[in-house]
Structure formats: structure tokens, C-alpha cells
Write a protein that holds these residues in place. Structure first.
Motif, short mmCIF file in Angstrom:
data_model
loop_
_atom_site.label_atom_id
_atom_site.label_comp_id
_atom_site.label_asym_id
_atom_site.label_seq_id
_atom_site.Cartn_x
_atom_site.Cartn_y
_atom_site.Cartn_z
N CYS A 1 0.82 -1.21 0.00
CA CYS A 1 0.00 0.00 0.00
C CYS A 1 0.86 1.26 0.00
N TYR A 2 2.08 1.19 0.52
CA TYR A 2 2.95 2.37 0.46
C TYR A 2 3.36 2.64 -0.99
N ARG A 3 3.64 1.58 -1.72
CA ARG A 3 4.02 1.76 -3.13
C ARG A 3 2.85 2.31 -3.94
N SER A 4 1.67 1.73 -3.76
CA SER A 4 0.52 2.20 -4.53
C SER A 4 0.09 3.60 -4.09
N GLY A 5 0.18 3.86 -2.79
CA GLY A 5 -0.21 5.19 -2.29
C GLY A 5 0.71 6.28 -2.79
N SER A 6 2.01 6.01 -2.79
CA SER A 6 2.96 7.02 -3.27
C SER A 6 2.85 7.20 -4.77
N ALA A 7 2.57 6.14 -5.51
CA ALA A 7 2.42 6.26 -6.96
C ALA A 7 1.19 7.10 -7.32
N LEU A 8 0.08 6.88 -6.60
CA LEU A 8 -1.14 7.66 -6.84
C LEU A 8 -0.92 9.13 -6.51
N LEU A 9 -0.22 9.39 -5.41
CA LEU A 9 0.04 10.77 -5.01
C LEU A 9 0.92 11.47 -6.04
N ALA A 10 1.92 10.76 -6.55
CA ALA A 10 2.80 11.35 -7.57
C ALA A 10 2.02 11.72 -8.82
N GLN A 11 1.06 10.88 -9.18
CA GLN A 11 0.24 11.17 -10.36
C GLN A 11 -0.56 12.46 -10.14
N ARG A 12 -1.07 12.66 -8.96
CA ARG A 12 -1.84 13.87 -8.67
C ARG A 12 -0.94 15.11 -8.67
N ILE A 13 0.24 14.97 -8.08
CA ILE A 13 1.18 16.09 -8.05
C ILE A 13 1.58 16.50 -9.45
N SER A 14 1.69 15.53 -10.35
CA SER A 14 2.14 15.81 -11.71
C SER A 14 1.14 16.66 -12.50
N THR A 15 -0.10 16.74 -12.02
CA THR A 15 -1.10 17.55 -12.73
C THR A 15 -0.95 19.04 -12.42
N GLU A 16 -0.15 19.39 -11.44
CA GLU A 16 0.03 20.78 -11.05
C GLU A 16 1.21 21.40 -11.79
N SER A 17 1.16 22.69 -11.97
CA SER A 17 2.28 23.43 -12.54
C SER A 17 2.55 24.62 -11.62
N GLY A 18 3.29 24.34 -10.57
CA GLY A 18 3.46 25.32 -9.51
C GLY A 18 4.12 26.61 -9.94
N THR A 19 5.20 26.51 -10.72
CA THR A 19 5.89 27.74 -11.10
C THR A 19 5.05 28.58 -12.07
N GLU A 20 4.32 27.93 -12.96
CA GLU A 20 3.47 28.70 -13.88
C GLU A 20 2.38 29.45 -13.12
N GLN A 21 1.79 28.79 -12.13
CA GLN A 21 0.76 29.46 -11.35
C GLN A 21 1.37 30.62 -10.57
#
Length: 412
Positions: free
Chosen positions: A383-403
Motif C-alpha cells: 500500500c505504500y508503493r501504490s499510495g505514493s504512486a497515486l500521489l505522484a500522479q496527482r502532483i504531476s497535474t500541477e504546474s506550480g511555477t506557472e501558477q
């Protein structure tokens, strides 16, 4: 737009602001970073303009973190910072005179920035990669490791006035030099000179720390600011060979958390834990947080860009600095956080609560047996592997510097 970015700290504190400077340049703006001269190569490597400041405060920090054994050492280091603060204020004045900015983005340790902006009549934007300044009832100031309840949570943010109390006399001397009137030591750091709320940029992910419902519109959680520096980094042959020689290793490193008096004991505990579990590992010594030696299954390095290395390892073990935590989560690797001080327990708890790693193992509880148990849990729990992979996918949708750039354009 001509932006001056004033920042201070260890490399993890500097990197996000370099990323912001690069994004401003890409958007057609002028961007200059003012920070310790030792970071000039890092800044210029990404094509961002640089103006040096004295490294006295950074040297005090490095010396303290390399030998600190307890609160008394921390107190002595704080006293040594006073002279560094005065030098830093003059450096910030010089940076402003040299660049003539339209807007200033500043790390809170750059105490002169809001006063310089007031002097020039331009916006100042505070920025910090942790939710330390904006009061909320959702959780206490990150230096407090447990929930206090809504009312006390919000009240705890009074701690962010500590710098005003500590350095109020110094900053008022600086204001007088600029022709500005004195401020009370209880002045609210979140108010502009005209009494309106100060805008704050928080470069972390809302998927890691959700935006509280009681945050004002001036508190901007943008997403992480990553430089992408690792994409062009060429690793030493020894590191490439080690990675290719077997299954993906674990990464272990405590960054700038020197605490040299315990480095050998931590190194011995790590060595025993790795040997007993049979886990391959890359151990980064950083500023002396770990003292150990390479072997067939362990490679000891000084450091490597986290955004290059973390995607190539099986899991990461670190101290819980905001930058290291962010890159670890964005890389989709489960993390074990061993917090040392400050806000690191906050990030350690977030990693565990998000299902991206085991419960934290604080520095004082690091033993060979405890590490062996946590290492096994870290690499074997699906569950740590799947949880971290899902979280990384969500983070990848953001563009922090552009915002962040869009916000600065609007404010300027």
C-alpha cells in the motif's frame, strides 16, 4: 516585469526559488536571485541572473548543524546569527539598488525585503515551502507536532512573530536608514504597509497539504517549484555501475541535518539494519548526518540531485525537509521520514497520513533494530508503493511555477 527574489538557507531552501526565477525568465520577465555567493553556479546554470550576498548567516547555520547536540547549541547559533542579519540587510539593500525591481519575492529570513518594498512603493510577496504563516484552525503551526483543536491551532500561529521580537531593533534601525518610521515589535508580518493582507506563495502541493477552508485569497498554494536540474546531470560512473549491478536500492540521507556528534552511531545503525535485512542502499552523507563506508551492497556518496536519483531507487529514507519530501513524493517512491527538528515532524506525519510510508522514526529513536523494522516495512508494504504512486500522479497535474508567475504578474 523585473522581479527580485531574495532567499536564504540550505540548498533545499534555495532550489525552489531558482525554479521560480527560471519560470519568470521563460515567461519573458527579468528575474534576479539574491542569495549567498556559494549558490551562484546553481543559479546561473539555469540562466537566472544572480547577485551575491554575504554567506555569514549560512556559515553559522552550517557550523551549527554540523556539530549541534541540543537546544543550548541552537541558542548559541541564534545569537551568532545577529551579526549575520545586519550584514544581510545591507546586502538586500544593495540588491534592490542594483536591480531596481517592480516586485520582490522573499524568504522570511530576508528580513529587509518588506521594508525595502515599502520604501520603493512596490509589492512584496512572502514565500515559504511550508504552511507556517497563514493562521488556520485546521492544524497548528508546523513546529507543533500534534493537533491542538481549532481555536488553539489558529492561536499557535502567533509564533510567526518571533522574528519580529528577536530582530525588531535591528529592523527598525534598517527602516530608519530607509527613511521609514519605526514599527512595534508586535507588528503583524502578514500586513502590508497600507494595512491590507500580504500575499504569500506556498510552493507545495495541495494534494500533500489540502488548502484549509479558512485560508484567505492572499494565501496561494501553487504546487511545487522544481528546477528539473537532474535531467541534465551526469552521474559518476561508480553510481551508474551500482544502480546497474542489482535490484533498485533504497536511498538514505539526512541532507543538511549534520548533528555530527551522532553521525557515527547513525552510520553503524544503518549498516547493521541494511545487513540484517539484505537491502541494497545508497547512503548520502550530506553535511555529516551519517558516517559510514561503502560495501558490496552499500554505496556511500556525498550527494546527488534528488530529482535524478529518486526515480531510480525503490524507496527513500530522509529527514523530512520540505524540498526532499516534495521530490520524494513527486517521484512516486514510498518514504520513511526520520525528523530531526522544526517542521520535519509535520512533513513526516503528512507522508504517513497520506499512505506513502510508515510511521515516522524520530532522530532520538534511531537504533539498528528500529531501522531494520522500518526498512522492511517500507519496502515490503504494497500500500505504500501504490499510495505514493497515486500521489505522484496527482502532483504531476500541477504546474506550480506557472501558477506562481501568473500571480506575480497580477500583483505587479
Amino acid at each position: 516585469m523585473k522581479a527580485l527574489i531574495l532567499t536564504f538557507g540550505t540548498k533545499g531552501d534555495i532550489e525552489p526559488y531558482i525554479a521560480l526565477g527560471r519560470a519568470l525568465k521563460d515567461a519573458g520577465h527579468d528575474a534576479t536571485i539574491g542569495t549567498a555567493w556559494s549558490y551562484e553556479d546553481d543559479v546561473r546554470a539555469l540562466g537566472v541572473d544572480f547577485i551575491p550576498s554575504n554567506s555569514l548567516m549560512l556559515e553559522v547555520m552550517q557550523d551549527a548543524l554540523g556539530s549541534m547536540a541540543g537546544p543550548a547549541d541552537l541558542q548559541r547559533a541564534a545569537k551568532a546569527m545577529t551579526r549575520g542579519v545586519r550584514v544581510s540587510l545591507d546586502d538586500q539593500l544593495r540588491a534592490v539598488r542594483s536591480t531596481k525591481p517592480d516586485i520582490i519575492v522573499y524568504h522570511p529570513k530576508c528580513l529587509g525585503a518588506p521594508h525595502l518594498a515599502e520604501h520603493l512603493g512596490i509589492p512584496a510577496v512572502l514565500s515559504l515551502p511550508l504552511p507556517f504563516y497563514t493562521p488556520t484552525s485546521s492544524y497548528p503551526v508546523p513546529f507543533i507536532p500534534r493537533d491542538l483543536g481549532p481555536r488553539l491551532n489558529r492561536w499557535s500561529y502567533g509564533l510567526n512573530r518571533a522574528e519580529s521580537l528577536m530582530y525588531g531593533g535591528i529592523t527598525n534601525d534598517f527602516r530608519h536608514k530607509l527613511g521609514l518610521s519605526s514599527l512595534t515589535r508586535w507588528a503583524d508580518p502578514l500586513l502590508r504597509p497600507d494595512g491590507g493582507p500580504l500575499d504569500i506563495l506556498y510552493p507545495y502541493s495541495r494534494h500533500v497539504v489540502p488548502v484549509p477552508a479558512d485560508y484567505p485569497a492572499t494565501a496561494h498554494v501553487t504546487g511545487y517549484w522544481f528546477t528539473g536540474r537532474g535531467a541534465s546531470w551526469e552521474p559518476p560512473q561508480e553510481l551508474k555501475d551500482f544502480l546497474a549491478a542489482g535490484e533498485a536500492p533504497m536511498y538514505i540521507g539526512f541532507g543538511s541535518m549534520g548533528f555530527g556528534q551522532g553521525a557515527e552511531q547513525r552510520g553503524e545503525a544503518i549498516t547493521w539494519a541494511l545487513r540484517s535485512t539484505g537491502i541494497r542502499a545508497i547512503v548520502a552523507t550530506g553535511w555529516g548526518g551519517v558516517a559510514t563506508e561503502s560495501s558490496d551492497d552499500v554505496l556511500v556518496i556525498d550527494s546527488a540531485p534528488h530529482d535524478w536519483l529518486f526515480p531510480r531507487v525503490s524507496a527513500v529514507v530522509h529527514h523530512g525537509g520540505a524540498g526532499t519530501t516534495g521530490i520524494g513524493l513527486a517521484s512516486g517512491r514510498p518514504s520513511l521520514v526520520c525528523p530531526f527538528l522544526g517542521d520535519q515532524s509535520f512533513w513526516a506525519n503528512r507522508v504517513h497520513e497520506l499512505g506513502a510510508g510508515p510511521a515516522p522514526l524520530p532522530r532520538a529513536k534511531i537504533t539498528a533494530r528500529a531501522l531494520a523494522e522500518r526498512f522492511t516495512d517500507l519496502v515490503e508494504t504494497e500500500c505504500y508503493r501504490s499510495g505514493s504512486a497515486l500521489l505522484a500522479q496527482r502532483i504531476s497535474t500541477e504546474s506550480g511555477t506557472e501558477q506562481a508567475v501568473e500571480i506575480l504578474q497580477r500583483l505587479a
